[in-house]
Design an enzyme around this catalytic site. Structure first.
Site, PDB file in Angstrom:
ATOM      1  N   GLU A  50       0.851  -1.197   0.000  1.00 34.84           N
ATOM      2  CA  GLU A  50       0.000   0.000   0.000  1.00 34.84           C
ATOM      3  C   GLU A  50       0.888   1.249   0.000  1.00 34.84           C
ATOM      4  O   GLU A  50       1.813   1.364   0.809  1.00 34.84           O
ATOM      5  CB  GLU A  50      -0.924  -0.027   1.229  1.00 34.84           C
ATOM      6  CG  GLU A  50      -1.662   1.261   1.508  1.00 34.84           C
ATOM      7  CD  GLU A  50      -2.407   1.855   0.307  1.00 34.84           C
ATOM      8  OE1 GLU A  50      -3.180   1.144  -0.341  1.00 34.84           O
ATOM      9  OE2 GLU A  50      -2.202   3.054   0.026  1.00 34.84           O
TER      10      GLU A  50
ATOM     11  N   THR B 298     -11.845   4.164  -1.124  1.00 32.73           N
ATOM     12  CA  THR B 298     -12.478   3.387  -0.040  1.00 32.73           C
ATOM     13  C   THR B 298     -12.647   4.211   1.239  1.00 32.73           C
ATOM     14  O   THR B 298     -13.556   3.955   2.027  1.00 32.73           O
ATOM     15  CB  THR B 298     -11.630   2.117   0.237  1.00 32.73           C
ATOM     16  OG1 THR B 298     -11.586   1.360  -0.973  1.00 32.73           O
ATOM     17  CG2 THR B 298     -12.190   1.280   1.355  1.00 32.73           C
TER      18      THR B 298
ATOM     19  N   SER C 289     -19.794   7.211  -0.352  1.00 33.34           N
ATOM     20  CA  SER C 289     -21.095   7.336   0.317  1.00 33.34           C
ATOM     21  C   SER C 289     -21.400   6.164   1.246  1.00 33.34           C
ATOM     22  O   SER C 289     -22.315   6.253   2.072  1.00 33.34           O
ATOM     23  CB  SER C 289     -22.227   7.427  -0.720  1.00 33.34           C
ATOM     24  OG  SER C 289     -21.915   8.322  -1.746  1.00 33.34           O
TER      25      SER C 289
ATOM     26  N   ILE D 164     -22.751   3.301   0.451  1.00 35.23           N
ATOM     27  CA  ILE D 164     -24.030   2.663   0.135  1.00 35.23           C
ATOM     28  C   ILE D 164     -23.793   1.308  -0.528  1.00 35.23           C
ATOM     29  O   ILE D 164     -22.969   1.202  -1.445  1.00 35.23           O
ATOM     30  CB  ILE D 164     -24.862   3.533  -0.862  1.00 35.23           C
ATOM     31  CG1 ILE D 164     -24.915   4.994  -0.410  1.00 35.23           C
ATOM     32  CG2 ILE D 164     -26.249   2.936  -1.075  1.00 35.23           C
ATOM     33  CD1 ILE D 164     -25.511   5.239   0.941  1.00 35.23           C
TER      34      ILE D 164
ATOM     35  N   HIS E 220     -25.366  -0.591  -2.968  1.00 37.91           N
ATOM     36  CA  HIS E 220     -26.423  -0.377  -3.955  1.00 37.91           C
ATOM     37  C   HIS E 220     -27.132  -1.693  -4.266  1.00 37.91           C
ATOM     38  O   HIS E 220     -26.496  -2.752  -4.335  1.00 37.91           O
ATOM     39  CB  HIS E 220     -25.827   0.182  -5.250  1.00 37.91           C
ATOM     40  CG  HIS E 220     -25.239   1.550  -5.070  1.00 37.91           C
ATOM     41  ND1 HIS E 220     -26.028   2.663  -4.871  1.00 37.91           N
ATOM     42  CD2 HIS E 220     -23.962   1.989  -5.057  1.00 37.91           C
ATOM     43  CE1 HIS E 220     -25.244   3.723  -4.742  1.00 37.91           C
ATOM     44  NE2 HIS E 220     -23.989   3.348  -4.845  1.00 37.91           N
TER      45      HIS E 220
ATOM     46  N   LYS F 167     -24.894   9.306  -9.837  1.00 39.83           N
ATOM     47  CA  LYS F 167     -26.171   9.063  -9.177  1.00 39.83           C
ATOM     48  C   LYS F 167     -26.752  10.303  -8.509  1.00 39.83           C
ATOM     49  O   LYS F 167     -27.771  10.233  -7.838  1.00 39.83           O
ATOM     50  CB  LYS F 167     -25.999   7.941  -8.152  1.00 39.83           C
ATOM     51  CG  LYS F 167     -25.590   6.631  -8.796  1.00 39.83           C
ATOM     52  CD  LYS F 167     -25.447   5.526  -7.773  1.00 39.83           C
ATOM     53  CE  LYS F 167     -24.833   4.288  -8.391  1.00 39.83           C
ATOM     54  NZ  LYS F 167     -23.393   4.419  -8.682  1.00 39.83           N
TER      55      LYS F 167
ATOM     56  N   SER G 250     -18.080   3.681  -8.548  1.00 39.57           N
ATOM     57  CA  SER G 250     -19.322   3.181  -7.974  1.00 39.57           C
ATOM     58  C   SER G 250     -20.043   2.322  -9.017  1.00 39.57           C
ATOM     59  O   SER G 250     -20.073   2.689 -10.191  1.00 39.57           O
ATOM     60  CB  SER G 250     -20.202   4.363  -7.567  1.00 39.57           C
ATOM     61  OG  SER G 250     -21.322   3.891  -6.875  1.00 39.57           O
TER      62      SER G 250
ATOM     63  N   CYS H  31     -12.080   9.125  23.818  1.00 37.83           N
ATOM     64  CA  CYS H  31     -12.884   9.966  22.911  1.00 37.83           C
ATOM     65  C   CYS H  31     -14.292  10.055  23.497  1.00 37.83           C
ATOM     66  O   CYS H  31     -15.025   9.063  23.526  1.00 37.83           O
ATOM     67  CB  CYS H  31     -12.913   9.355  21.510  1.00 37.83           C
ATOM     68  SG  CYS H  31     -14.112  10.136  20.418  1.00 37.83           S
TER      69      CYS H  31
ATOM     70  N   CYS I 241      -9.647  14.344  22.258  1.00 35.44           N
ATOM     71  CA  CYS I 241      -8.912  13.073  22.384  1.00 35.44           C
ATOM     72  C   CYS I 241      -7.576  13.042  21.657  1.00 35.44           C
ATOM     73  O   CYS I 241      -6.722  12.217  21.973  1.00 35.44           O
ATOM     74  CB  CYS I 241      -9.787  11.899  21.949  1.00 35.44           C
ATOM     75  SG  CYS I 241     -10.235  11.899  20.202  1.00 35.44           S
TER      76      CYS I 241
HETATM   77  C1  LIG Z   1     -17.360  10.025  -4.306  1.00 35.92           C
HETATM   78  C2  LIG Z   1     -17.502   8.539  -4.336  1.00 35.92           C
HETATM   79  C3  LIG Z   1     -18.685   7.921  -3.936  1.00 35.92           C
HETATM   80  C4  LIG Z   1     -18.829   6.547  -4.003  1.00 35.92           C
HETATM   81  N1  LIG Z   1     -19.927   5.950  -3.466  1.00 35.92           N
HETATM   82  C5  LIG Z   1     -20.056   4.608  -3.520  1.00 35.92           C
HETATM   83  C6  LIG Z   1     -21.171   3.954  -2.928  1.00 35.92           C
HETATM   84  O1  LIG Z   1     -21.977   4.566  -2.250  1.00 35.92           O
HETATM   85  N2  LIG Z   1     -21.306   2.628  -3.116  1.00 35.92           N
HETATM   86  C7  LIG Z   1     -20.414   1.905  -3.848  1.00 35.92           C
HETATM   87  O2  LIG Z   1     -20.636   0.720  -4.042  1.00 35.92           O
HETATM   88  N3  LIG Z   1     -19.304   2.467  -4.348  1.00 35.92           N
HETATM   89  C8  LIG Z   1     -19.100   3.798  -4.184  1.00 35.92           C
HETATM   90  N4  LIG Z   1     -17.977   4.393  -4.657  1.00 35.92           N
HETATM   91  C9  LIG Z   1     -16.963   3.556  -5.282  1.00 35.92           C
HETATM   92  C10 LIG Z   1     -16.066   2.885  -4.254  1.00 35.92           C
HETATM   93  O3  LIG Z   1     -15.643   3.804  -3.279  1.00 35.92           O
HETATM   94  C11 LIG Z   1     -14.866   2.328  -4.990  1.00 35.92           C
HETATM   95  O4  LIG Z   1     -15.322   1.538  -6.065  1.00 35.92           O
HETATM   96  C12 LIG Z   1     -13.984   1.461  -4.115  1.00 35.92           C
HETATM   97  O5  LIG Z   1     -13.655   2.110  -2.919  1.00 35.92           O
HETATM   98  C13 LIG Z   1     -12.740   1.125  -4.911  1.00 35.92           C
HETATM   99  O6  LIG Z   1     -11.852   0.420  -4.112  1.00 35.92           O
HETATM  100  P1  LIG Z   1     -10.409   0.081  -4.659  1.00 35.92           P
HETATM  101  O7  LIG Z   1      -9.795  -0.797  -3.654  1.00 35.92           O
HETATM  102  O8  LIG Z   1     -10.511  -0.391  -6.075  1.00 35.92           O
HETATM  103  O9  LIG Z   1      -9.676   1.482  -4.782  1.00 35.92           O
HETATM  104  P2  LIG Z   1      -9.085   2.447  -3.655  1.00 35.92           P
HETATM  105  O10 LIG Z   1      -9.908   2.478  -2.453  1.00 35.92           O
HETATM  106  O11 LIG Z   1      -8.812   3.743  -4.332  1.00 35.92           O
HETATM  107  O12 LIG Z   1      -7.734   1.740  -3.262  1.00 35.92           O
HETATM  108  C14 LIG Z   1      -6.602   1.730  -4.081  1.00 35.92           C
HETATM  109  C15 LIG Z   1      -5.397   1.731  -3.171  1.00 35.92           C
HETATM  110  O13 LIG Z   1      -4.242   1.571  -3.960  1.00 35.92           O
HETATM  111  C16 LIG Z   1      -3.220   2.362  -3.410  1.00 35.92           C
HETATM  112  N5  LIG Z   1      -2.250   2.614  -4.477  1.00 35.92           N
HETATM  113  C17 LIG Z   1      -2.392   3.397  -5.552  1.00 35.92           C
HETATM  114  N6  LIG Z   1      -1.284   3.370  -6.305  1.00 35.92           N
HETATM  115  C18 LIG Z   1      -0.430   2.530  -5.689  1.00 35.92           C
HETATM  116  C19 LIG Z   1       0.889   2.088  -5.987  1.00 35.92           C
HETATM  117  N7  LIG Z   1       1.543   2.516  -7.054  1.00 35.92           N
HETATM  118  N8  LIG Z   1       1.484   1.225  -5.120  1.00 35.92           N
HETATM  119  C20 LIG Z   1       0.844   0.786  -4.013  1.00 35.92           C
HETATM  120  N9  LIG Z   1      -0.410   1.182  -3.694  1.00 35.92           N
HETATM  121  C21 LIG Z   1      -1.037   2.032  -4.532  1.00 35.92           C
HETATM  122  C22 LIG Z   1      -3.937   3.611  -2.944  1.00 35.92           C
HETATM  123  O14 LIG Z   1      -3.199   4.326  -1.966  1.00 35.92           O
HETATM  124  C23 LIG Z   1      -5.224   3.039  -2.417  1.00 35.92           C
HETATM  125  O15 LIG Z   1      -5.178   2.772  -1.032  1.00 35.92           O
HETATM  126  C24 LIG Z   1     -17.788   5.758  -4.547  1.00 35.92           C
HETATM  127  C25 LIG Z   1     -16.580   6.366  -4.910  1.00 35.92           C
HETATM  128  C26 LIG Z   1     -16.423   7.736  -4.755  1.00 35.92           C
HETATM  129  C27 LIG Z   1     -15.103   8.350  -5.037  1.00 35.92           C
END
Ligand SMILES: Cc1cc2nc3c(=O)[nH]c(=O)nc-3n(C[C@H](O)[C@H](O)[C@H](O)COP(=O)(O)OP(=O)(O)OC[C@H]3O[C@@H](n4cnc5c(N)ncnc54)[C@H](O)[C@@H]3O)c2cc1C
Length: 476
Positions: free
Chosen positions: A31, A41, A45, A47, A49, A249, A334, A397, A439
């Site tokens: 990470e 992550t 939101s 949610i 869905h 959405k 999302s 806290c 806290c």
């Molecule tokens: C505004 C918003 C609202 C949303 N609402 C919803 C919702 O209500 N319901 C829903 O189902 N989904 C929702 N989503 C989508 C959901 O949040 C994402 O699909 C999900 O969190 C993606 O997870 P991930 O692990 O793919 O990416 P991330 O959570 O972005 O994780 C990727 C990780 O990789 C790490 N990383 C990046 N580059 C490197 C590298 N070179 N080397 C090592 N580590 C690296 C980053 O630091 C990060 O921790 C929403 C997203 C947003 C932004």
């Protein structure tokens, strides 16, 4: 030499790690940040869905419906808060056709219990929804979850099963080796493995490009939020959406699992993959949008934040082999959180088919106690804990009623917290109305002791984010 490297500790990477940790394989999760859930992550939101929004036949639809089905059991097993509160897409005059289309799509996608309801039923369910709303699509199967807790708990179980976790390891180069790959990190460390799972969120296109896969791109789309005080948490019981547009959405009003009210997000295409600033204009849009659906929404904000969606160039999730033994998850915007349990299931099946994992470990762990649990216990149960360990009787806290014992556990248990934000994400110390005003000094002291570093070296969220600049009282 590892068998598997997982790049990215968001909900997708962490759940992949958990799913694969039951096999006899040597796995490491890399990470870039100083904690898990540092990307989308940690700022969305929350949610789960129901699955009516995504185009029928798309990967988003398939993984959303399956993921939403897996979510309650997964959360229960991992000790993560999930509530099946249901959702409503409300329609104003002229929106009826779009609601009917969403309903039909939901049925085709396999969403259960969907119904179109009229004005009277809508206002009976949610009395605070705008009197101008004339109908709604009701999805009782939708839910709310704490997204960062899910990633943290999954990584915790994975680590308990032997998976390694390396913070501050941003992968910047990948070399092909005789047996697989060598991932080189910005900090100079390198890790070799036979297989790579790329779950790097917004940077998953950059990671895929390191092995020659330049067939897609990922762009950030900014979403600003307002988080409202718990006194307003019951303004609505269900998640209230408006009809979606090409940009997403729309602005929702929803309770969070932890009892706050969340308003947002905005939707703005941007270029910078790291810019998480909130703006006055953005937050005004959030408030206006929220009040269109629920006019009585009060601006009793305790904080505001921005999440960056990872929008893929195909309009759908991009799930493919970027090279041999190299599985990429990209464009996981999302409903990526809702889909994550199903994406992890897919990763497990793919790695099994590729022979990267095969034999299940004896006695692997599948469960975990919630990280914040004392405030949920009865008086007698609390006393039992406190008798055994008085640290569970000392509240640190006040807003969120988090004890010293729970914070200490967050620092010691898998995955260990090393920053103030990491403690917040695990046990909610600093997430309440005062936002850490009371806290933080104690939490900082506990982190300093646990890491054996000076008080002034403790950070909010890793590199350079120091909190104190010097002593304000006394001369020691
Ligand atoms: C505004 C918003 C609202 C949303 N609402 C919803 C919702 O209500 N319901 C829903 O189902 N989904 C929702 N989503 C989508 C959901 O949040 C994402 O699909 C999900 O969190 C993606 O997870 P991930 O692990 O793919 O990416 P991330 O959570 O972005 O994780 C990727 C990780 O990789 C790490 N990383 C990046 N580059 C490197 C590298 N070179 N080397 C090592 N580590 C690296 C980053 O630091 C990060 O921790 C929403 C997203 C947003 C932004």
């Amino acid at each position: 030499m590892y068998d598997i490297i997982i790049i990215g500790g968001g909900v997708v990477g962490a759940l992949c790690a958990e799913a694969l940790s039951k096999y006899e394989a040597n796995i490491v999760l890399l990470e870039a940040a100083s904690d898990l859930a540092a990307g989308a992550t940690g700022a969305n939101s929350g949610i789960v869905h129901a699955g009516f929004d995504a185009k029928t036949g798309s990967l988003k639809a398939k993984f959303n419906v399956r993921g939403a089905k897996l979510m309650p059991g997964l959360c229960k097993r991992l000790g993560v808060g999930y509530k099946n509160n249901g959702s409503l897409v409300i329609g104003f005059s002229g929106d009826e056709e779009q609601l009917a289309e969403l309903y039909a799509r939901g049925v085709e996608n396999g969403v259960k219990e969907l119904s179109l309801i009229g004005k009277e039923e809508l206002h009976a369910l949610e009395p605070n929804v705008s009197p101008e709303a004339v109908a709604a699509l009701y999805a009782p199967t939708a839910g709310i979850v704490c997204p960062y807790s899910l990633a943290i708990a999954a990584a915790g179980v994975a680590m308990d099963n032997g998976v390694g976790l390396e913070y501050d390891c941003r992968v910047t180069a990948i070399e092909k080796t005789e047996n697989g790959y060598k991932a080189v990190c910005e900090n100079g460390r390198s890790f070799e493995a036979k297989y790579i799972v790329n779950a790097a969120g917004l940077h998953s296109d950059d990671i895929a490009a390191l092995v020659g896969d330049r067939g897609f791109s990922v762009r950030p789309r900014k979403g600003e939020y307002i988080l409202v005080d718990k006194t307003q948490g019951k303004t609505v019981s269900r998640t209230v959406f408006v009809c979606p547009s090409a940009m997403g959405k729309g602005i929702l009003v929803s309770p969070t699992f932890d009892g706050n009210l969340i308003l947002g997000p905005t939707s703005e295409d941007v270029d910078d993959k790291e810019n998480r600033q909130t703006t006055y204009e953005g937050l005004q849009k959030v408030l206006e949008g929220a009040r269109r659906s629920v006019p009585c929404v009060r601006a009793a904000a305790i904080t505001s934040f921005t999440g960056l969606r990872a929008v893929g160039s195909t309009g759908d999730f991009i799930i493919r082999k970027s090279a041999d033994n190299f599985l990429t998850f990209a464009g996981i915007e999302s409903p990526g959180l809702s889909s994550a349990p199903a994406l992890a299931e897919y990763a497990e099946q793919t790695l099994l088919a590729d022979g990267a994992v095969s034999k299940i470990k004896n006695g692997y762990k599948t469960e975990r106690r919630p990280a914040k649990f004392m405030s949920e216990l009865s008086f007698d149960e609390k006393n039992e804990y406190i008798k055994k360990d008085p640290a569970y009787g000392r509240i640190v806290c006040r807003c969120e009623e988090v004890t010293e014992g729970e914070i200490r556990d967050a620092l010691e248990n898998n995955p260990p917290a090393k920053t103030v934000d990491a403690v917040k994400r695990r046990v909610r110390a600093g997430m309440g109305r005062c936002q850490g005003g009371f806290c933080s000094p104690v939490v900082i002291g506990m982190i300093a002791k646990s890491l054996n570093i000076p008080y002034g070296q403790v950070t909010k969220c890793g590199e350079g984010s120091f909190i104190t600049t010097g002593r304000t009282k006394g001369d020691q």
